[in-house]
Scaffold this active site. Structure first.
Site, PDB file in Angstrom:
ATOM      1  N   LYS A  28      26.666  38.297  40.966  1.00  6.76           N
ATOM      2  CA  LYS A  28      27.415  37.083  40.631  1.00  6.76           C
ATOM      3  C   LYS A  28      26.559  36.212  39.726  1.00  6.76           C
ATOM      4  O   LYS A  28      25.331  36.232  39.824  1.00  6.76           O
ATOM      5  CB  LYS A  28      27.745  36.295  41.900  1.00  6.76           C
ATOM      6  CG  LYS A  28      28.904  35.356  41.731  1.00  6.76           C
ATOM      7  CD  LYS A  28      30.198  36.141  41.714  1.00  6.76           C
ATOM      8  CE  LYS A  28      31.426  35.301  41.850  1.00  6.76           C
ATOM      9  NZ  LYS A  28      32.530  36.126  42.342  1.00  6.76           N
ATOM     10  N   LYS A  56      28.231  44.362  39.607  1.00  9.35           N
ATOM     11  CA  LYS A  56      29.466  43.775  39.059  1.00  9.35           C
ATOM     12  C   LYS A  56      29.799  42.480  39.765  1.00  9.35           C
ATOM     13  O   LYS A  56      29.640  42.361  40.981  1.00  9.35           O
ATOM     14  CB  LYS A  56      30.607  44.791  39.301  1.00  9.35           C
ATOM     15  CG  LYS A  56      31.902  44.461  38.650  1.00  9.35           C
ATOM     16  CD  LYS A  56      31.991  44.991  37.242  1.00  9.35           C
ATOM     17  CE  LYS A  56      33.192  44.447  36.503  1.00  9.35           C
ATOM     18  NZ  LYS A  56      33.008  43.056  36.068  1.00  9.35           N
TER      19      LYS A  56
HETATM   20  N1  GLU Z   1      35.164  37.013  40.053  1.00 14.35           N
HETATM   21  C1  GLU Z   1      36.026  37.984  40.631  1.00 14.35           C
HETATM   22  C2  GLU Z   1      35.677  38.186  42.095  1.00 14.35           C
HETATM   23  O1  GLU Z   1      35.126  37.321  42.740  1.00 14.35           O
HETATM   24  C3  GLU Z   1      36.086  39.276  39.817  1.00 14.35           C
HETATM   25  C4  GLU Z   1      34.815  40.046  39.669  1.00 14.35           C
HETATM   26  C5  GLU Z   1      34.902  41.192  38.685  1.00 14.35           C
HETATM   27  O2  GLU Z   1      35.956  41.472  38.173  1.00 14.35           O
HETATM   28  O3  GLU Z   1      33.850  41.795  38.441  1.00 14.35           O
HETATM   29  O4  GLU Z   1      36.014  39.171  42.694  1.00 14.35           O
END
Ligand code: GLU
Length: 477
Positions: free
Chosen positions: A108, A72
């Protein structure tokens, strides 16, 4: 000395933070190595027609750890995207999820474009093509890898990703769980947009409530009345500032944006600043400011006199160069990686309390987890129990009225007898998650004499949790 690329130094800092914490765990070296490295790195190049030209777009998806699935993490659209930056951010995601007990591995994505230079139509083409590449390589799916928004992306992009994924997976009943941060009417969840900022607020509030820690910093307990400076009024910064002011009574004394920094020691109303920014395209001329720093000096927001500094923009903002001039007693990392390893050493020597990103900005992925659960259950939170609870509360009020002979006012009755809606449950789940996680890492920080900062405590907590997953898998001795 050759100048290190920004992404490389960011990843370098993350690895240094990891090594520092790993020394406090008793895990075998092999397991630590497995927890540290990025498992899969996908690097893509694809063509997009922009006007009459063809542009080759550079993009990435990194899955840092598969100890839990799906992996995620957000997708970033920025000109500064590079492989090591995405690796650093994916690594942070694994630890972030572990710290707040969200059962995902970290990942990511990044697309190297300046999203403000493209039309909506072009952005849609880029997003759909990026998603197609992920589908073709089996790098996306509700049980594989679930993207979300990050810097430069939002619910619009997430809706395009969902739609593209669905086109390839017509029969998959759980397809909506392939991405989070979707618009509410497209299988999203209420409260996701504000989630990171709201989580940052809960985290800061929890830190400020610790009497002993505040005493050590020379501050009074409680967030109320604390002078706050915010770098960046994007989604995270804007929500952090608004909720801290409205629900925590914090005083916003400085804001830094692309066009400059504004400062007023008596405080400024964040709603008025946001309105001004929307109407004028910047904050520099905001009439409520007493001191203004122009574009070239916008980083002065990091050096103003305040109690809490909230960097909510990008990585590598507080470095060995400007850390000696930071006046805040608390630095709350709303952004990912805003302090370099060298910058951190200087701040810690000055006795500054750093509330680390891997904990503090985990509200986004926490509510993403709720959204994913909602998608898998195919039902809105609160649908089953709301009316039942409402009826039970009403019966209870009737009983109290009968037993006491007092009548409860209409307003009060409405307040007490209200069943929880989705937004109430999301906020309550988020608050519970952030408070529990803070207590968990704070406990380590207090109990283990050799752990002298909150980041190390947070990393130790994460490494131990991921390590125990690997041990339980039995693939390591
Ligand atoms: N981009 C956000 C973070 O850096 C959210 C990631 C997500 O919700 O999976 O935590």
């Amino acid at each position: 000395m050759t100048k290190m690329a920004k992404g490389a130094s960011f990843y370098g800092s993350v690895l240094q933070f990891f090594d520092k914490a790993a020394a406090h765990t008793h895990l075998p070296a092999g397991i630590l190595e497995q927890i540290k490295v990025c498992n899969s790195v996908l690097r893509m190049r694809f063509p997009i027609k922009v006007g009459k030209e063809v542009k080759v777009i550079e993009a990435y998806r990194v899955q840092h750890s598969h100890h839990r699935l799906p992996t995620k993490g957000g997708i970033r659209y920025s000109n500064h995207v590079n492989q090591e930056e995405v690796m650093a951010l994916a690594t942070l995601m694994s630890f972030k999820c572990a710290i707040v007990n969200v059962p995902f591995g970290g990942a990511k994505g990044g697309v190297k474009i300046n999203p403000w230079e493209y039309t909506e139509y072009e952005l849609e083409k880029i997003t759909r093509r990026y998603t197609t590449e992920l589908v073709r390589r089996n790098f996306i799916g509700p049980s594989i890898d679930v993207p979300a928004p990050d810097y430069g992306t939002g619910e619009r992009e997430m809706a395009w990703i969902y739609d593209t994924y669905r086109a390839f997976n017509e029969k998959e009943i759980d397809a909506a769980g392939c991405v989070t941060g979707k618009p509410v009417h497209q299988h999203g969840i209420r409260g996701r947009t504000e989630a990171t900022g709201r989580g940052v607020f809960y985290g800061i509030r929890e830190a400020c409530n610790n009497v002993g820690d505040m005493k050590k910093l020379g501050l009074t307990p409680g967030i109320a009345g604390k002078r706050m400076a915010i770098q960046g009024l994007g989604n995270v910064g804007a929500h952090t500032a608004t909720i801290s002011q409205d629900e925590g009574d914090a005083v916003i004394v400085a804001v830094g944006e692309v066009d400059g920094t504004i400062y007023n020691p008596d405080g400024m109303d964040i709603h008025e600043i946001l309105k001004w920014k929307q109407e004028h395209g910047g904050i520099y001329d905001f009439p409520g400011a007493k001191v203004r720093y122009p574009r070239e000096q916008r980083n002065m927001v990091l050096e103003v006199d305040c109690d809490i500094l909230v960097p909510a923009a990008l990585e590598n903002q507080i470095t060995f160069e400007n850390a000696p001039r930071v006046k805040a007693r608390i630095v709350a990392e709303a952004a990912n990686g805003p302090i370099t390893a060298e910058g951190e050493r200087i701040l810690l020597d000055k006795g500054v309390l750093i509330i680390p990103d891997v904990f503090l900005n985990a509200g986004g992925v926490t509510v993403s987890y709720f959204e994913w659960l909602k998608n898998l259950s195919h039902m809105r939170f609160g649908r089953m129990e709301k009316r039942f609870n409402q009826n039970q509360y009403a019966t209870l009020i009737d009983l109290v009225e009968r037993l006491t002979g007092h009548t409860i006012g209409v307003q009060e009755r409405r307040f007490i007898a209200r069943g929880a809606d989705e937004i109430d449950l999301v906020r309550s789940g988020l608050e519970e998650t952030m408070v529990t996680a803070y207590q968990e890492i704070h406990e380590l920080y207090k109990r283990r004499k050799k752990i002298t900062d909150m980041r190390t405590a947070a990393f130790v907590s994460a490494i131990q949790k991921i390590g125990s997953d690997y041990m339980a898998m039995g693939i390591f001795p």
